[in-house]
Design a protein around this motif. Structure first.
Motif, short mmCIF file in Angstrom:
data_model
loop_
_atom_site.label_atom_id
_atom_site.label_comp_id
_atom_site.label_asym_id
_atom_site.label_seq_id
_atom_site.Cartn_x
_atom_site.Cartn_y
_atom_site.Cartn_z
N LYS A 45 2.00 -7.16 -8.79
CA LYS A 45 2.92 -6.18 -8.14
C LYS A 45 4.23 -6.72 -7.67
O LYS A 45 5.01 -5.92 -6.80
CB LYS A 45 2.19 -5.19 -7.14
CG LYS A 45 1.13 -4.20 -7.79
CD LYS A 45 0.65 -3.19 -6.81
CE LYS A 45 -0.43 -2.06 -7.27
NZ LYS A 45 -1.58 -2.55 -7.94
N HIS A 46 4.43 -7.95 -7.59
CA HIS A 46 5.87 -8.33 -7.40
C HIS A 46 6.78 -7.86 -8.29
O HIS A 46 6.32 -7.51 -9.43
CB HIS A 46 5.76 -10.02 -7.32
CG HIS A 46 5.14 -10.68 -6.32
ND1 HIS A 46 3.59 -11.08 -6.17
CD2 HIS A 46 5.49 -11.19 -4.97
CE1 HIS A 46 3.61 -11.74 -5.10
NE2 HIS A 46 4.69 -11.85 -4.26
N SER A 47 7.94 -7.90 -8.06
CA SER A 47 9.19 -7.36 -8.77
C SER A 47 9.18 -8.03 -10.39
O SER A 47 8.61 -9.24 -10.32
CB SER A 47 10.35 -7.49 -8.28
OG SER A 47 10.91 -8.70 -8.15
N GLU B 94 9.68 -3.47 3.30
CA GLU B 94 9.84 -3.55 1.77
C GLU B 94 11.33 -3.73 1.47
O GLU B 94 11.57 -4.71 0.44
CB GLU B 94 9.12 -2.67 1.17
CG GLU B 94 7.62 -2.63 1.06
CD GLU B 94 7.04 -4.00 0.65
OE1 GLU B 94 7.37 -4.39 -0.46
OE2 GLU B 94 6.57 -4.71 1.50
N ASN C 5 8.87 -3.36 -11.35
CA ASN C 5 7.86 -4.36 -11.56
C ASN C 5 7.29 -4.36 -13.25
O ASN C 5 7.89 -3.15 -13.84
CB ASN C 5 6.68 -4.23 -10.73
CG ASN C 5 6.12 -3.04 -10.37
OD1 ASN C 5 5.96 -2.30 -11.23
ND2 ASN C 5 5.45 -2.68 -9.32
N THR D 140 1.69 -7.71 0.60
CA THR D 140 1.35 -6.40 0.49
C THR D 140 1.52 -6.07 -1.00
O THR D 140 1.25 -5.10 -1.49
CB THR D 140 2.38 -5.44 1.34
OG1 THR D 140 3.73 -5.94 1.04
CG2 THR D 140 2.17 -5.74 2.48
N THR D 141 1.58 -7.17 -1.74
CA THR D 141 1.40 -6.78 -3.45
C THR D 141 0.15 -6.93 -3.74
O THR D 141 -0.49 -6.43 -4.78
CB THR D 141 2.22 -8.11 -4.08
OG1 THR D 141 1.71 -9.25 -3.70
CG2 THR D 141 3.71 -7.95 -4.30
N HIS E 167 4.94 -0.22 -2.84
CA HIS E 167 5.43 -1.05 -3.84
C HIS E 167 6.54 -0.73 -4.67
O HIS E 167 6.67 0.67 -5.02
CB HIS E 167 4.29 -1.71 -4.75
CG HIS E 167 3.47 -0.66 -5.31
ND1 HIS E 167 3.78 -0.31 -6.63
CD2 HIS E 167 2.31 -0.12 -5.10
CE1 HIS E 167 3.14 0.76 -7.04
NE2 HIS E 167 2.15 0.84 -6.25
N ARG E 168 7.19 -1.81 -5.35
CA ARG E 168 8.39 -1.27 -5.75
C ARG E 168 8.20 -0.47 -7.53
O ARG E 168 6.77 -0.97 -8.01
CB ARG E 168 9.44 -2.48 -5.95
CG ARG E 168 9.81 -2.89 -4.86
CD ARG E 168 10.89 -4.08 -4.77
NE ARG E 168 10.43 -5.13 -4.15
CZ ARG E 168 11.25 -6.35 -4.39
NH1 ARG E 168 12.02 -6.36 -5.42
NH2 ARG E 168 11.12 -7.35 -3.56
N SER F 226 2.96 5.05 2.11
CA SER F 226 3.94 4.46 1.24
C SER F 226 5.29 5.18 1.47
O SER F 226 6.16 5.04 1.07
CB SER F 226 3.59 5.11 -0.20
OG SER F 226 3.37 6.49 -0.32
N ASP G 270 -3.08 -4.94 -2.11
CA ASP G 270 -3.57 -4.07 -0.81
C ASP G 270 -4.97 -3.33 -0.99
O ASP G 270 -4.84 -2.22 -1.91
CB ASP G 270 -2.37 -3.01 -0.58
CG ASP G 270 -2.85 -2.09 0.84
OD1 ASP G 270 -3.36 -2.53 1.52
OD2 ASP G 270 -2.16 -1.19 0.86
N SER H 170 4.93 -12.19 -1.52
CA SER H 170 4.88 -11.05 -0.73
C SER H 170 3.37 -10.73 -0.43
O SER H 170 2.54 -10.46 -1.55
CB SER H 170 5.43 -9.77 -1.04
OG SER H 170 4.99 -8.59 -0.45
#
Length: 407
Positions: free
Chosen positions: A181-183, A238, A286, A257-258, A282-283, A229, A260, A255
């Motif tokens: 879940k990182h970008s 974030e 990704n 929180t990638t 989360h963004r 969220s 959770d 990060s």
């Protein structure tokens, strides 16, 4: 052999690493290969069956794995660098089985090939959902009846994978733990760093772990009846990480929180129907798309992965699952601290309080002689003691970017 550098992406099933490899390979212009494809081609059987043969006769099966490895290297003979996906651990018939691929890789590493392994992880419920969907669509066979894969089994598999990664960190190989879940940008930067490339600004890549409050932010959001969220403090944290990544083209930002997974109700019990509002934000930029809600007691899991009645609907099982998740949090976050070049503690005294997780990570980083930069706005500068505080306190994000020479 012309090959000089190899990055191997690994992890449990259900991570959909093919998607990550396709993006990273295209972005960096690096040739890619999937080891299990070579194993299947050489042995004329699907990998989920071949892996079971390691249980029947490891040595003989490993010899065939070696032939597949040689075919892979032959296809890469004209390349100087490559990106490969491979399992280092299989999970069949409730057994974790270390792949012989590791032995072949280790031999190459000791003979001068620069090897890096990236242990990919993702939220257990999304991994299980992908696996259940694949089984429901008959991409993989029905496994619920004789070799179920339940949440605890998946966490155990992931734990063995991480143990091997930690063991390999003391060899000539580079090892990294990294969440899906990182970008998308982070995925590309990480592999570029491991391949020894320079960033777009001409600088050497560096990695940073961002430590910040989580538990008390979640608790406040729940008390105020706002979805996590959508909670302003979570979103602001974030946005800081996103700004740090955009402002510093040579930074790989890790990060916490990638992942959770410790999502609990007011009584401290694990929630098994995960909505987007319950999860830390989360963004969208990704590699994967993420479905919500996911109900781990849904029929798709009962029919294709594990018996719901004796797992997700059993209070004793859920308690044990919660303890497994808690243990994995400590291990993973400290791995992030260990592999980072330095740490940024963002708003470590948010709400005028200290946060145990952040304090632990700061002390761990300092004990490892890693620089720690803390960003503490004026209104939150209420640290009750100053002795043994070795981090570098800054008053704003602008100050941090200036110190890091990003802007």
């Amino acid at each position: 052999m012309k090959l000089k550098r190899v990055v191997v992406l690994t992890g449990t099933s259900g991570l959909d690493l093919d998607r990550a490899v396709k993006y990273i390979g295209s972005r960096l212009g690096v040739p890619t290969a999937k080891y299990e494809d070579y194993v299947e081609e050489y042995m004329r059987a699907p990998i989920y069956h071949v892996a079971e043969l390691l249980l029947a006769d490891y040595r003989t099966t490993a010899e065939r794995f070696k032939k597949a490895f040689e075919h892979l290297l032959d296809d890469l003979r004209d390349e100087e660098e490559a990106l490969i996906t491979a399992h280092i651990v299989y999970y069949r018939r409730l057994n974790t089985i270390v792949s012989p691929f590791l032995a072949f890789l280790a031999e190459l590493s000791t003979n001068g090939l620069k090897v890096a392994l990236v242990d990919y992880i993702d939220d257990y419920y999304h991994v299980l959902y992908r696996l259940a969907r694949r089984a429901a669509e008959r991409v993989t066979p029905d496994i619920a009846s004789f070799q179920p894969l339940d949440p605890v089994g998946l966490l155990s598999w992931r734990g063995v994978n991480l143990s091997l990664i930690h063991m390999l960190s003391v060899t000539t190989m580079d090892t990294v733990v990294f969440a899906s879940k990182h970008s998308a940008e982070s995925h590309a930067r990480l592999v570029a760093m491991l391949l020894g490339k320079k960033a777009e600004n001409g600088k050497r890549y560096e990695s940073v772990y961002v430590s910040h409050p989580i538990t008390k932010v979640r608790a406040r959001a729940e008390r105020e009846g706002v979805g996590l969220s959508r909670y302003p403090d979570a979103i602001e944290i974030e946005e800081f990480k996103e700004r740090l990544e955009k402002s510093c083209p040579n930074l790989v930002v890790y990060s916490p929180t990638t992942i959770d997974e410790l999502i609990i109700d007011s009584e401290g019990k694990l929630i098994t129907k995960i909505t987007r509002d319950l999860r830390w934000p989360h963004r969208e930029n990704n590699i994967h798309e993420y479905a919500y809600p996911i109900d781990l007691a849904d029929e798709i899991f009962d029919r294709n992965l594990y018996p719901v009645k004796s797992t997700i609907r059993n209070e004793g099982y859920l308690y044990f699952l919660k303890t497994q998740i808690e243990a994995s949090i400590e291990r993973r976050d400290l791995s992030y601290v260990s592999q980072a070049d330095y740490v940024v503690a963002y708003r470590p005294t948010l709400y005028g309080e200290q946060h145990m997780g952040v304090e632990t990570e700061i002390k761990t980083a300092i004990a490892m002689a890693k620089p720690v930069f803390s960003v503490i706005p004026e209104e939150e500068r209420k640290i009750p003691y100053t002795l043994f505080r070795f981090e570098y306190p800054l008053r704003s994000v602008e100050d941090l970017l200036r110190v890091l020479k990003c802007e």
